[in-house]
Design a protein around this motif. Structure first.
Motif, PDB file in Angstrom:
ATOM      1  N   SER A 256       0.830  -1.199   0.000  1.00  0.00           N
ATOM      2  CA  SER A 256       0.000   0.000   0.000  1.00  0.00           C
ATOM      3  C   SER A 256       0.868   1.254   0.000  1.00  0.00           C
ATOM      4  CB  SER A 256      -0.898   0.005   1.234  1.00  0.00           C
ATOM      5  OG  SER A 256      -1.683   1.170   1.271  1.00  0.00           O
ATOM      6  N   GLY A 257       0.619   2.139  -0.933  1.00  0.00           N
ATOM      7  CA  GLY A 257       1.371   3.382  -1.029  1.00  0.00           C
ATOM      8  C   GLY A 257       2.669   3.270  -1.799  1.00  0.00           C
ATOM      9  N   GLY A 258       2.979   2.099  -2.313  1.00  0.00           N
ATOM     10  CA  GLY A 258       4.213   1.897  -3.056  1.00  0.00           C
ATOM     11  C   GLY A 258       4.133   2.467  -4.458  1.00  0.00           C
ATOM     12  N   SER A 259       5.280   2.710  -5.047  1.00  0.00           N
ATOM     13  CA  SER A 259       5.370   3.261  -6.401  1.00  0.00           C
ATOM     14  C   SER A 259       6.574   2.639  -7.096  1.00  0.00           C
ATOM     15  CB  SER A 259       5.542   4.777  -6.335  1.00  0.00           C
ATOM     16  OG  SER A 259       5.800   5.311  -7.621  1.00  0.00           O
ATOM     17  N   PRO A 260       6.469   2.355  -8.401  1.00  0.00           N
ATOM     18  CA  PRO A 260       7.617   1.772  -9.095  1.00  0.00           C
ATOM     19  C   PRO A 260       8.760   2.764  -9.304  1.00  0.00           C
ATOM     20  CG  PRO A 260       5.834   2.164 -10.628  1.00  0.00           C
ATOM     21  CD  PRO A 260       5.303   2.463  -9.253  1.00  0.00           C
ATOM     22  N   LEU A 261       8.492   4.051  -9.084  1.00  0.00           N
ATOM     23  CA  LEU A 261       9.506   5.086  -9.277  1.00  0.00           C
ATOM     24  C   LEU A 261       9.791   5.819  -7.973  1.00  0.00           C
ATOM     25  CD1 LEU A 261       8.206   6.693 -12.593  1.00  0.00           C
ATOM     26  CD2 LEU A 261      10.063   5.046 -12.344  1.00  0.00           C
TER      27      LEU A 261
END
Length: 66
Positions: free
Chosen positions: A38-43
């Motif tokens: 949750s809240g993660g981003s690939p960048l």
């Protein structure tokens, strides 16, 4: 005026505040970032800012939930 990003050897600030199993490499620069869960981003935040500058005004969020 924006400050230049720190060296890639330094993690994204989001990686410092999330559990270790949620950390992964940025898809663009390989810096450690909050990538999973949750809240993660690939960048990382710096690569995301550069990507958003190229999006333009036509990009909008659309919910896929009913």
């Amino acid at each position: 005026m924006t400050t230049p990003p720190p060296p890639v050897s330094e993690p994204d600030p989001s990686a410092l505040t999330c559990p270790g199993d949620k950390v992964g490499p940025c898809a663009a620069c390989q810096r450690k970032t909050h990538k999973y869960g949750s809240g993660g981003s690939p960048l990382c935040q710096w690569c995301m800012a550069a990507a958003q500058e190229q999006w333009g005004p036509g990009v909008r969020y659309t919910s896929t939930r009913p």
